[in-house]
Write a protein that holds these residues in place. Sequence first.
Motif, PDB file in Angstrom:
ATOM      1  N   UNK A   1       0.646  -1.136   0.063  1.00  0.00           N
ATOM      2  CA  UNK A   1      -0.135  -0.020  -0.006  1.00  0.00           C
ATOM      3  C   UNK A   1       0.861   1.324  -0.001  1.00  0.00           C
ATOM      4  N   UNK A   2       2.003   1.254   0.652  1.00  0.00           N
ATOM      5  CA  UNK A   2       3.087   2.447   0.755  1.00  0.00           C
ATOM      6  C   UNK A   2       3.404   2.544  -0.828  1.00  0.00           C
ATOM      7  N   UNK A   3       3.681   1.532  -1.609  1.00  0.00           N
ATOM      8  CA  UNK A   3       3.816   1.534  -3.009  1.00  0.00           C
ATOM      9  C   UNK A   3       2.977   2.250  -3.843  1.00  0.00           C
ATOM     10  N   UNK A   4       1.847   1.670  -3.360  1.00  0.00           N
ATOM     11  CA  UNK A   4       0.355   2.693  -4.165  1.00  0.00           C
ATOM     12  C   UNK A   4       0.496   3.934  -3.950  1.00  0.00           C
TER      13      UNK A   4
ATOM     14  N   UNK B   1     -12.259 -16.798  10.457  1.00  0.00           N
ATOM     15  CA  UNK B   1     -12.410 -17.027   9.076  1.00  0.00           C
ATOM     16  C   UNK B   1     -11.276 -16.673   8.229  1.00  0.00           C
ATOM     17  N   UNK B   2     -11.493 -17.398   6.982  1.00  0.00           N
ATOM     18  CA  UNK B   2     -10.640 -16.889   5.726  1.00  0.00           C
ATOM     19  C   UNK B   2     -11.199 -16.032   5.188  1.00  0.00           C
ATOM     20  N   UNK B   3     -10.503 -14.832   4.919  1.00  0.00           N
ATOM     21  CA  UNK B   3     -10.957 -13.759   4.398  1.00  0.00           C
ATOM     22  C   UNK B   3      -9.745 -13.021   3.419  1.00  0.00           C
ATOM     23  N   UNK B   4      -9.973 -13.276   2.082  1.00  0.00           N
ATOM     24  CA  UNK B   4      -8.947 -13.002   0.923  1.00  0.00           C
ATOM     25  C   UNK B   4      -9.276 -11.457   0.611  1.00  0.00           C
ATOM     26  N   UNK B   5      -8.179 -10.879   0.252  1.00  0.00           N
ATOM     27  CA  UNK B   5      -8.533  -9.655  -0.474  1.00  0.00           C
ATOM     28  C   UNK B   5      -7.665  -9.401  -1.771  1.00  0.00           C
ATOM     29  N   UNK B   6      -8.569  -9.000  -2.707  1.00  0.00           N
ATOM     30  CA  UNK B   6      -7.967  -8.359  -4.043  1.00  0.00           C
ATOM     31  C   UNK B   6      -8.587  -7.057  -4.023  1.00  0.00           C
ATOM     32  N   UNK B   7      -7.802  -6.226  -4.514  1.00  0.00           N
ATOM     33  CA  UNK B   7      -8.223  -4.807  -4.785  1.00  0.00           C
ATOM     34  C   UNK B   7      -7.756  -4.048  -5.922  1.00  0.00           C
ATOM     35  N   UNK B   8      -8.775  -2.916  -6.392  1.00  0.00           N
ATOM     36  CA  UNK B   8      -8.226  -2.164  -7.465  1.00  0.00           C
ATOM     37  C   UNK B   8      -7.445  -1.273  -6.407  1.00  0.00           C
ATOM     38  N   UNK B   9      -6.158  -1.143  -6.355  1.00  0.00           N
ATOM     39  CA  UNK B   9      -5.614  -0.537  -5.348  1.00  0.00           C
ATOM     40  C   UNK B   9      -5.377   1.065  -5.712  1.00  0.00           C
TER      41      UNK B   9
ATOM     42  N   UNK C   1       7.964   2.971 -11.871  1.00  0.00           N
ATOM     43  CA  UNK C   1       6.961   2.310 -10.869  1.00  0.00           C
ATOM     44  C   UNK C   1       7.986   1.417 -10.242  1.00  0.00           C
ATOM     45  N   UNK C   2       8.505   0.641 -10.999  1.00  0.00           N
ATOM     46  CA  UNK C   2       9.520  -0.348 -10.118  1.00  0.00           C
ATOM     47  C   UNK C   2      10.329  -0.042  -9.480  1.00  0.00           C
ATOM     48  N   UNK C   3      10.955   1.243  -9.637  1.00  0.00           N
ATOM     49  CA  UNK C   3      11.889   1.769  -8.587  1.00  0.00           C
ATOM     50  C   UNK C   3      11.096   2.153  -7.350  1.00  0.00           C
ATOM     51  N   UNK C   4       9.825   2.621  -7.688  1.00  0.00           N
ATOM     52  CA  UNK C   4       9.013   3.107  -6.312  1.00  0.00           C
ATOM     53  C   UNK C   4       8.727   1.832  -5.630  1.00  0.00           C
ATOM     54  N   UNK C   5       8.272   0.829  -6.377  1.00  0.00           N
ATOM     55  CA  UNK C   5       7.837  -0.505  -5.367  1.00  0.00           C
ATOM     56  C   UNK C   5       9.160  -0.818  -4.669  1.00  0.00           C
ATOM     57  N   UNK C   6      10.426  -0.701  -5.233  1.00  0.00           N
ATOM     58  CA  UNK C   6      11.398  -1.180  -4.651  1.00  0.00           C
ATOM     59  C   UNK C   6      11.818  -0.307  -3.329  1.00  0.00           C
TER      60      UNK C   6
ATOM     61  N   UNK D   1       1.348   9.441  -5.787  1.00  0.00           N
ATOM     62  CA  UNK D   1       1.796  10.528  -5.169  1.00  0.00           C
ATOM     63  C   UNK D   1       2.757  11.445  -6.384  1.00  0.00           C
ATOM     64  N   UNK D   2       3.457  10.573  -7.103  1.00  0.00           N
ATOM     65  CA  UNK D   2       4.472  11.030  -8.045  1.00  0.00           C
ATOM     66  C   UNK D   2       3.721  11.490  -9.483  1.00  0.00           C
TER      67      UNK D   2
END
Length: 455
Positions: free
Chosen positions: A233-236, A362-370, A292-297, A241-242
């Motif tokens: 989420x920080x990467x998002x 419970x099992x709760x999986x999350x997928x997101x349009x981040x 974007x790859x650099x921001x993810x890193x 932001x950029x």
Amino acid sequence: MDDLLERLREELPADAVITDPDITGSYAHDMASFCAAGSPAVVVLPRTVEQVQHVMRTATALRVPVVPQGARTGLSGAANASEGCIVLSLVKMDRILEINPVDRVAVVEPGVVNAVLSRQVHELGLYYPPDPSSWEMCTIGGNIGTASGGLCCVKYGVTAEYVLGLEVVLADGRLMSTGRRTAKGVAGYDLTRLFVGSEGSLGIVVKAVLALRPAPPPQLALAAEFSSAAAACDAVVRIMERGHTPSLLELMDRTTIEAVNRMANMGLPDSTEALLLAAFDTPDAAADLAAVGELCTAAGATQVVPAEDVAESELLLQARRLSLTALETIKSATMIDDVCVPRSRLAAMLEGTSAIAAKYGLTIGVCAHAGDGNTHPVVCFDAADEDESRRARESFDEIMALGLELGGTITGEHGVGVLKKEWLARELGPVGIEMQRAVKHAFDPLGLLNPGKLF
């Protein structure tokens, strides 16, 4: 019942009026769990606007409720039948009436399948962006009714941005046109937007004028692995932001990754806690991905893998499209939440959802349009286990409450239907609900259109 059928058949072909209970029962509900549904008195499958008008005039004369339906792929119970209603299925009204490359519009009937339209306009170098995960089955009318979104929303927006004008059959059978087919226009109240997301409660959409875009270049994608959802989420946050505008920015948590691997042998890295997928359809997509790859890193990605070509990119995106289906294989039933929060609160939403899963066992999986903060927590449970079903419903409600606490909304694209009626009232407040009901009464004073939905 005899009077209803006799009147319907006066102006409808015999094969358009279905009364066999084995068949009508299959039209009773959409794909949502925990949503009550009645038994329809009759299912009608019109092919023309005039036939829809006849159905509504008959319903008004006899005071019979009408539930409009598309492909019933919805996830909120918005298409569920009311007891003794007319189910008005619009899937036979499936013609693409016009595609105009100069005006960049398509004119379609409500039963046109999203993927069919998307492929036809693509052949002309055009693009219809809204792409719900059910795009191979869902109809444009259903997309309009629920104001649906999809994976591309972060750059291109949701269905509402692409509906320029409508033809709508009102509750009493009159035909009304809204909106325009011009590039811009501000004449009067925006009734077109009012119908988008109204879940068939104000009128029956029988024709839509949709905006198109020039087809973008094929998109390239990357996958970034993270040791925590918070880091992803920080990467998002860093990416947005950029000022980057990816065509797609999706997140899958560990539970979702493992489910996709089990179902489809995708070879995704199930040792990671979160997987972020980013894509660009820009002229220099490779350079955008590198940035974007650099921001993810910098945000803590343990590995960043850019796709080498379009085919590899599509393989990554297929994994995301399979997420909801894969999570449904974990238990006998699922409740798919649809909570949207500000991007800056995305990490808190995922952390809170994880705590709720632990609280209820419970099992709760999350997928997101981040990229637009739209999360889909999927509560997996055994429908035959009464206690587990109760915990599933309670966890679902806590997730929605968490979304509101974080400044979000109870639905980003699935709609309210039956499932979230109570929560719509909490989000809008008493004055908001009063005004919504006033709008409903103005269009449908007898309360015949999709009763019991929204509020």
